[in-house]
Design an enzyme around this catalytic site. Structure first.
Site, PDB file in Angstrom:
ATOM      1  N   HIS A 204      61.907  56.547  -6.954  1.00 40.11           N
ATOM      2  CA  HIS A 204      62.896  55.861  -7.788  1.00 40.11           C
ATOM      3  C   HIS A 204      62.347  55.619  -9.206  1.00 40.11           C
ATOM      4  O   HIS A 204      63.002  55.954 -10.201  1.00 40.11           O
ATOM      5  CB  HIS A 204      63.264  54.538  -7.101  1.00 40.11           C
ATOM      6  CG  HIS A 204      64.119  53.606  -7.894  1.00 40.11           C
ATOM      7  ND1 HIS A 204      65.436  53.369  -7.580  1.00 40.11           N
ATOM      8  CD2 HIS A 204      63.863  52.826  -8.984  1.00 40.11           C
ATOM      9  CE1 HIS A 204      65.946  52.495  -8.437  1.00 40.11           C
ATOM     10  NE2 HIS A 204      65.007  52.147  -9.305  1.00 40.11           N
ATOM     11  N   GLU A 205      61.156  55.080  -9.297  1.00 34.37           N
ATOM     12  CA  GLU A 205      60.601  54.770 -10.622  1.00 34.37           C
ATOM     13  C   GLU A 205      60.360  56.047 -11.426  1.00 34.37           C
ATOM     14  O   GLU A 205      60.567  56.069 -12.641  1.00 34.37           O
ATOM     15  CB  GLU A 205      59.304  53.968 -10.494  1.00 34.37           C
ATOM     16  CG  GLU A 205      59.466  52.597  -9.838  1.00 34.37           C
ATOM     17  CD  GLU A 205      60.479  51.691 -10.535  1.00 34.37           C
ATOM     18  OE1 GLU A 205      60.686  51.838 -11.754  1.00 34.37           O
ATOM     19  OE2 GLU A 205      61.081  50.842  -9.856  1.00 34.37           O
ATOM     20  N   HIS A 208      63.371  57.106 -13.278  1.00 34.13           N
ATOM     21  CA  HIS A 208      63.505  56.488 -14.614  1.00 34.13           C
ATOM     22  C   HIS A 208      62.615  57.210 -15.628  1.00 34.13           C
ATOM     23  O   HIS A 208      63.036  57.471 -16.750  1.00 34.13           O
ATOM     24  CB  HIS A 208      63.085  55.014 -14.578  1.00 34.13           C
ATOM     25  CG  HIS A 208      63.989  54.112 -13.800  1.00 34.13           C
ATOM     26  ND1 HIS A 208      65.355  54.083 -13.988  1.00 34.13           N
ATOM     27  CD2 HIS A 208      63.718  53.179 -12.852  1.00 34.13           C
ATOM     28  CE1 HIS A 208      65.877  53.160 -13.176  1.00 34.13           C
ATOM     29  NE2 HIS A 208      64.911  52.612 -12.475  1.00 34.13           N
TER      30      HIS A 208
HETATM   31 ZN   LIG Z   1      65.015  51.121 -11.038  1.00 32.85          ZN
END
Ligand SMILES: [Zn+2]
Ligand SMILES: *[C@@H]1O[C@H](CO)[C@@H](O)[C@H](O)[C@H]1NC(C)=O
Ligand SMILES: *[C@@H]1O[C@H](CO)[C@@H](O)[C@H](O)[C@H]1NC(C)=O
Ligand SMILES: *[C@@H]1O[C@H](CO)[C@@H](O)[C@H](O)[C@H]1NC(C)=O
Ligand SMILES: *[C@@H]1O[C@H](CO)[C@@H](O)[C@H](O)[C@H]1NC(C)=O
Length: 311
Positions: A204-205, A208
């Protein structure tokens, strides 16, 4: 090939005000908390910069290999102190490669740095002085290097259940020292964070870091997460709420998407629109060009980045 180095940076003992001993090591029930919160204004300005400088995502079938550096920040040389074994780092890279299958992005673990700092292990969190100091000392490589830090998130984000935070490609030029991803060490595969120990916090990170927003960015209105094929979503989904639907229209919430807030076991993949966006983002802002012969080809980072106009 994996080059593993062990490097211990002994920082002078920080002045202790006794705070660590007031911290109760209570069993915090974690909800996925990601430290990436961006205002609609910031999204609008980043999207303006992206659309006016955008380079295409190259061959959609091609793969880029991105170098990964781990920085393991630990209070002491025990697992409880954050000293994650190499086997867990390998498992985490395997999860990352598996989760990014089909996106055209793959991950090559090149080095591991191990740092003993109780102050950083406990105090690192978004915008803390500990986070800035840590990154200023440790960050390595250039715009296309993924720096991953693991820490304990004890003092500033323990109770809030923060699992990780990351920077965006668009911000590399103005704050390259800050670039990278920080995750709670217990979220690595086999870690002790209940429901968040399959390694998907990093997946998830890193989303980004490749330019993706949360699926609930902007709520039901407007351009949302700036990706066309992710269903709109009013707010983060927690757990694994099958059939959740928070926006008008036919589509259910994208609870299985890596960019929502659901449990690790609920997350399945990225959409092809997200894959296209990630590749265009890193070509535009990180100078990563993707060729079909699976070689990592870097344009001169300076050349690529200087062509990225400021606002
Ligand atoms: Zn996030
Ligand atoms: C990508 O792969 C698909 C399926 O193998 C193929 O049909 C398509 O022509 C390929 N596109 C390019 C640009 O190579
Ligand atoms: C290592 O650090 C952790 C986290 O601060 C602490 O709970 C543990 O007691 C420490 N262990 C040793 C042997 O110092
Ligand atoms: C790996 O990390 C160590 C410790 O930080 C450093 O001394 C070394 O130069 C690094 N090697 C590579 C290939 O980056
Ligand atoms: C960025 O780092 C990679 C890996 O070390 C290297 O191959 C590439 O040439 C670097 N790019 C620039 C512009 O220095």
């Amino acid at each position: 090939m994996l080059f593993s180095f062990f490097f211990t940076l002994l920082l002078s003992a920080s002045v202790s005000l006794g705070a660590p001993y007031l911290q109760k090591r209570s069993a915090v029930t974690l909800r996925r908390g990601c430290g990436v919160h961006i205002s609609d204004e910031k999204v609008a300005s980043a999207e303006r910069r992206f659309s006016s400088n955008r380079l295409p995502a190259s061959n959609p079938n091609a793969t880029a290999i991105i170098d990964v550096h781990f920085h393991i920040v630990a209070a002491n040389e025990t697992l409880e102190g954050g000293w994650v074994p190499d086997s867990q780092l390998k498992a985490q890279i395997d999860v990352l490669n598996k989760d990014y299958t089909g996106t055209g992005l793959s991950w090559n673990h090149v080095n591991t740095t191990r740092i003993l700092s109780k102050e950083w292990f406990e105090g690192v969190a978004p915008e803390t002085p500990e986070s800035s100091a840590m990154k200023q000392v440790l960050r390595t490589g250039n715009a296309s290097t993924l720096n991953i830090y693991t820490a304990g998130f004890v003092t500033n984000a323990g109770a809030a259940g923060l699992l990780g935070y990351a920077t965006f490609p668009v911000d590399y030029k103005s704050a390259s020292w800050d670039d990278g991803v920080v995750v709670r060490y217990t979220t690595l595969p086999g870690g002790t964070a209940p429901k968040f120990n399959l390694g998907r916090t990093l997946t998830h990170e890193v989303g980004h870091w490749l330019g993706l927003y949360h699926t609930f960015q902007g709520g039901c209105q407007g351009s949302g997460d700036s990706v066309d094929d992710t269903a709109p979503e009013e707010s983060p989904a927690n757990g694994c709420p099958i059939d959740r639907k928070t926006c008008p229209g036919d589509q259910k919430d994208p609870i299985h998407n890596f960019m929502d807030y659901t449990d690790d076991s609920c997350m399945i993949g990225f959409t092809s629109g997200q894959a296209t966006r990630m590749k265009a983002q890193i070509r535009t802002f990180r100078g990563v060009v993707i060729f079909k012969n699976h070689q990592r080809i870097m344009t001169s980072a300076l050349q690529a980045l200087s062509s990225v106009g400021a606002e």
